[in-house]
Each structure stands twice: as structure tokens, then as C-alpha cells.
Design an enzyme around this catalytic site. Structure first.
Site, mmCIF file in Angstrom:
data_model
loop_
_atom_site.group_PDB
_atom_site.id
_atom_site.type_symbol
_atom_site.label_atom_id
_atom_site.label_comp_id
_atom_site.label_asym_id
_atom_site.label_seq_id
_atom_site.Cartn_x
_atom_site.Cartn_y
_atom_site.Cartn_z
ATOM 1 C CE LYS A 53 4.015 -12.846 -8.337
ATOM 2 N NZ LYS A 53 5.358 -13.443 -8.488
HETATM 3 O O1 G3P Z 1 8.272 -14.558 -6.976
HETATM 4 C C1 G3P Z 1 7.896 -14.310 -5.679
HETATM 5 C C2 G3P Z 1 8.806 -14.909 -4.635
HETATM 6 O O2 G3P Z 1 8.797 -16.319 -4.743
HETATM 7 C C3 G3P Z 1 10.179 -14.310 -4.549
HETATM 8 O O3 G3P Z 1 11.008 -15.036 -3.708
HETATM 9 O O4 G3P Z 1 13.323 -15.601 -3.043
HETATM 10 O O5 G3P Z 1 12.865 -13.360 -4.066
HETATM 11 O O6 G3P Z 1 12.097 -13.893 -1.753
HETATM 12 P P1 G3P Z 1 12.389 -14.423 -3.117
#
Ligand code: G3P
Length: 218
Positions: free
Chosen positions: A83
Site C-alpha cells: 500500500k
Molecule cells: O484504510 C483506509 C480507510 O478505509 C480508512 O478509513 O474510517 O479511517 O476514514 P477511515
């Protein structure tokens, strides 16, 4: 549509793999930090449980550092996806990995232009952050649709991985748009199966059956 769990908690992953509904896992530095685990050990544990794509994120910000960290992460297991952040350096690392056949997930995507560049850099997945766009008053679902349209128009094979999803409705919208994958926190994954009418209907069926006194179907 592939369904990934967005978590680094190994117990949460183990508890949800039985039905074969989880296709992969995504992690990020915040999730790994929250778990308290060593990233290399935790990614190895996850890869023992899940044979599908497991995204593990670099923390270097320069291309050479990303390539070096990505190679170490990739050496953990054959299903590790490296990633990379959607920066100029991240896209350069993505291109090198694409040329080497190393799968990548280009993350922190917030615009159609960024998604276009990720595809041109040969990303395996691009991760648009729907919830964080909506937090700012933007149209996260609209971005998914725009990326789908442009990728289809030019035949880009990069998979759209809907990320930062905040509700089961987000998952349905990602599926309707034709996203290739969606990553969700375990509690949103759990909410996909739940419906009050399913619970009420099952309760009524079993009450009627029990009135017959016939017992199980054994
Ligand atoms: O891992 C990437 C993403 O899904 C993070 O989500 O909830 O931290 O905005 P969030």
C-alpha cells in the site's frame, strides 16, 4: 464485488472468516498502531488466516524508502499487497512495482485526477476515501462513480477499492457503481447481514413451529 475487512485486529478477522465472505484485508499505519502489534508479525498472522489480498502500508515518504519497505512487506507472504500513498513519490514507487509484477494499493485518493494517475502508474487497486470526503461536505460516492466511468472509458484495469466507508448503505452504493472491492470496518460488515424484518420473521416462524411440539428436524 470483493469484500475486505479494514482492520489489523487478528481476533476480529478470525471471527469473520468462517462463511468465506471475506476476500481480503486492508490495514494502514493508524490501524497497526492501534493494534499495538509489530507490523511484520501482524501481517504474517493475517496472511495465515486469509489467502486473498492483504494490504500492508509503507511509512517511508520517498520513493526509494517506499520500494525498500514495500519489498520487506512483500517478502512476508505471496498475498501481501503493497500500500502506497497517492503522492508523486508513491506513484513512482507504484510504477516500479507494477513493472516488477508486485501488486499495489494506492491509498488516500480524494480526486478523479489522482485516480487517473494511479491507473496510469499501474496500480492494482486505488482506494478512494468516501467517508473522509463526505466529512468535508464532498460527494464521496460521486467520486467512485466518476472513477468507474473514466476507468471503463479508457480500459484501465486498476481495481476501484471503495475505502473509508461509514455505513452499510455506502457498501450498497459502491456495489451498484461497480466498484471492484470495498473495505469496511468489522462492525459495518456485521451490519450488512442484519435486518429487523429477518429477525422478526424468523422469530415468528419458530414460534409457529414450536406450537406444533414437533421439535427439531434431526
Ligand atoms: O484504510 C483506509 C480507510 O478505509 C480508512 O478509513 O474510517 O479511517 O476514514 P477511515
Amino acid at each position: 464485488m470483493q469484500i475486505f475487512l479494514d482492520t489489523a485486529e487478528i481476533d476480529e478477522i478470525r471471527a469473520r472468516t468462517a462463511a468465506g465472505l471475506v476476500d481480503g484485508i486492508t490495514t494502514n499505519p493508524s490501524l497497526i498502531a492501534k493494534s499495538g502489534a509489530d507490523i511484520f508479525e501482524r501481517i504474517a498472522e493475517i496472511c495465515e488466516v486469509i489467502s486473498g489480498p492483504v494490504s500492508a502500508e509503507v511509512v517511508a515518504t520517498d520513493t526509494q524508502g517506499m520500494l525498500s519497505e514495500g519489498r520487506r512487506l512483500r517478502a512476508i507472504a505471496p498475498n501481501v499487497v503493497v500500500k502506497l500513498p497517492l503522492t508523486r513519490d508513491g506513484l513512482a514507487a507504484c510504477r516500479t512495482f507494477a513493472d516488477e509484477g508486485v501488486p499495489t494499493n494506492v491509498t488516500l485518493c480524494f480526486s478523479l485526477n489522482q485516480a487517473l494517475l494511479a491507473a496510469k502508474a499501474g496500480a492494482t487497486f486505488v482506494s478512494p476515501f468516501v467517508g473522509r470526503i463526505e466529512d468535508m461536505g464532498g460527494d464521496g460516492i460521486g467520486l467512485l462513480a466518476a472513477i468507474r466511468e473514466v476507468y471503463d472509458q479508457f480500459g484501465y484495469e486498476t481495481g476501484i477499492l471503495a475505502a473509508s466507508l461509514r455505513s452499510a448503505l455506502h457498501v450498497e452504493e459502491a456495489a451498484r457503481i461497480g466498484c471492484d472491492a470495498a473495505t469496511l470496518p468489522p462492525k459495518i460488515f456485521d451490519s450488512m447481514v442484519a435486518h429487523p424484518l429477518t429477525d422478526a420473521g424468523l422469530k415468528a416462524f419458530l414460534e409457529d413451529w414450536n406450537k406444533t411440539g414437533r421439535g427439531g428436524l434431526g
